[in-house]
Design an enzyme around this catalytic site. Sequence first.
Site, short mmCIF file in Angstrom:
data_model
loop_
_atom_site.label_atom_id
_atom_site.label_comp_id
_atom_site.label_asym_id
_atom_site.label_seq_id
_atom_site.Cartn_x
_atom_site.Cartn_y
_atom_site.Cartn_z
N LYS A 116 0.99 -1.56 0.13
CA LYS A 116 0.10 0.14 0.05
C LYS A 116 0.90 1.26 0.03
CE LYS A 116 -3.72 -2.47 2.44
NZ LYS A 116 -3.14 -3.72 2.18
N GLU A 183 -1.17 6.89 8.04
CA GLU A 183 -1.93 7.67 7.02
C GLU A 183 -3.00 8.27 7.84
OE1 GLU A 183 -3.64 5.68 3.92
OE2 GLU A 183 -5.03 4.75 4.86
N HIS A 218 -12.33 -2.86 10.89
CA HIS A 218 -11.93 -2.12 9.32
C HIS A 218 -12.16 -3.62 8.55
CE1 HIS A 218 -10.42 0.94 11.48
NE2 HIS A 218 -9.66 0.34 12.28
N ARG A 274 -6.20 -8.76 -6.54
CA ARG A 274 -6.66 -10.32 -6.27
C ARG A 274 -8.11 -10.07 -6.41
NH1 ARG A 274 -9.03 -9.44 -1.25
NH2 ARG A 274 -7.88 -8.17 0.08
#
Length: 617
Positions: A116, A183, A218, A274
């Site tokens: 990421k 982030e 999450h 994926r």
Amino acid sequence: MIGTLLVANRGEIACRVFRTCREAGIRTVAVHSDADENALHTRVADIAVRLPGSAPADTYLRADLIVKAAVAAGADAVHPGYGFLSENAGFARAVLAAGLVWIGPPPEAIEAMASKTRAKQLMGLAPLEEVRESDLPVLVKAAAGGGGRGMRVVRRLEDLDTALEGARAEAASAFGDGEVFVEPYVENGRHVEVQVLADTHGTVWALGTRDCSLQRRHQKVIEEAPAPGLSAALDDELRTLAVRAARAVAYVGAGTVEFLVADGRAHFLEMNTRLQVEHPVTEAVFGVDLVAEQIRVAEGGALAPEPPPARGHAIEARLYAEDPATDWTPQTGTLHRLAVPDGVRLDTGYGDGDEIGVHYDPMLAKVVAHAPTRAEAVRRLAGALERATVHGPVTNRDLLVRSLRHEEFTSARMDTGFYDRHLAGLTAAAVDPHAPLAAALADAHTGPGARSRFGGWRNLPSQPQTRRYTAGGEEHEVYYRHTRTGVTAEGVQVVHADPALVVLEIDGVRRRFEIAQYGDRVHVNDTTLTALPRFPDPVTQRAPGSLLAPMPGTVVKLAEGLITGSSVRAGEPLLWLEAMKMQHVISAPATGTVTSLQVTTGQQIQVGTLLAVVQEL
């Protein structure tokens, strides 16, 4: 052409891929850990290969063993599924080096997007290098993998180090890669994603949007396609950005580009290289089999210039063996029965009688409804889940039904903070008031009285029969009598009673109660009860303040300096358990003193194991 395909995964996704392979006439190969020797995916495959020499939790991360199994089984191709090694470029290269077909994007595309941090750099973004007070809240996130593992929201600077440590450990356990990054955390945005499919001839499809905003830890719980309430301009922007991301890395196969949408703006999150768990809703709306398309693309087939048109709306709910009312605690045990009504799609990796263990994700199944409109799809899915038969450990089934019928969801005003706001109300106990009586009446026909000549009737007045049950955290006591005319109970008319079915007439209305009993667990329609013994065993009684393990797992960490005699505050973390690739915090129930500490780091524990005792001040 591919003749034999190995799925480098387990459970539901392996069964899902095998289904398409059977339809296409492709032979199937399953791999399994020792814990999965009798799992459904090993039973439905044509060939099953044991992966030796690894702990069950790590077996599916052994690329060398999986490639060796594929060669030994005579497979032509490998499909990675999702999770585990599905976004591991090294695994893709190992498959290709063995002369096998890789059902996925090129390793270079995986490297560019599966991390990421690198994906954000490719899209002109960058993670935070140093976190300041003004940056809060922030999200600590695993660089590899997905599924909510290795993610922590941090709202106080003093919690950052602990969050980083926990996220690294969880990511390493789930994906074999402990890299994490930080982030900014966007509060109460919507999680919207775009399904892409690309071939080797330069065609890239953007198969509409999906909304995945209802999440816990999450990890997505309810997903739908298309994402409702987007403006035409934002919808077009999302699909354009997704295609641009795919073209930027010369993508091939199925992938998903994820965004957080807030205030009408799209914030790029990541690209998952994926197949996604929620791919069935896109399949339903576009009328495609994404696994079949993955295989066709891997064989060199070309996509049509444009994707098929969308039709209707689809919604998927993930059925988990977990208790949402107790911090989403995973549950284990035997899944005695799982069935849903006709008219919806069921994707599962479990069969009736299978064991739900501690080593893997607790998702039991995905239930998908498709209808001409969103309102019809929501109603169809909620109704199917409500009528589903789910006998075994505690699940999130009731939460799913209530979520789908919540006004915020039906009006499409949900966001990622949905459960933060509404969990307490959605998990409030709602026990059918007549379920305990129905259970007792069914039980009355399984004991000695049911087999006796007089059916339990006595010719002298006596006290009523008593049964006690727990449900929804409360105890329920019910009474009934055996009479000359049969069994009776105050306030109702018993129309029929046997071990599997009880019919009661209540205020002139007849109601049917279907009964299934497994040990002390009794399922009455959609209510689950636990039968209590008439005389509690004093050995099972615990001292006040006892902390019992809510699940089987491993003690991975004790709070720094925690010993017998330590002073603790209510809610203070005392120890961490790892189960099903997730870490779970066990906190002090009250402010007081630890009078007993019964476990050590690395210790394997079972449900109900005494962990510690906190004596309240």
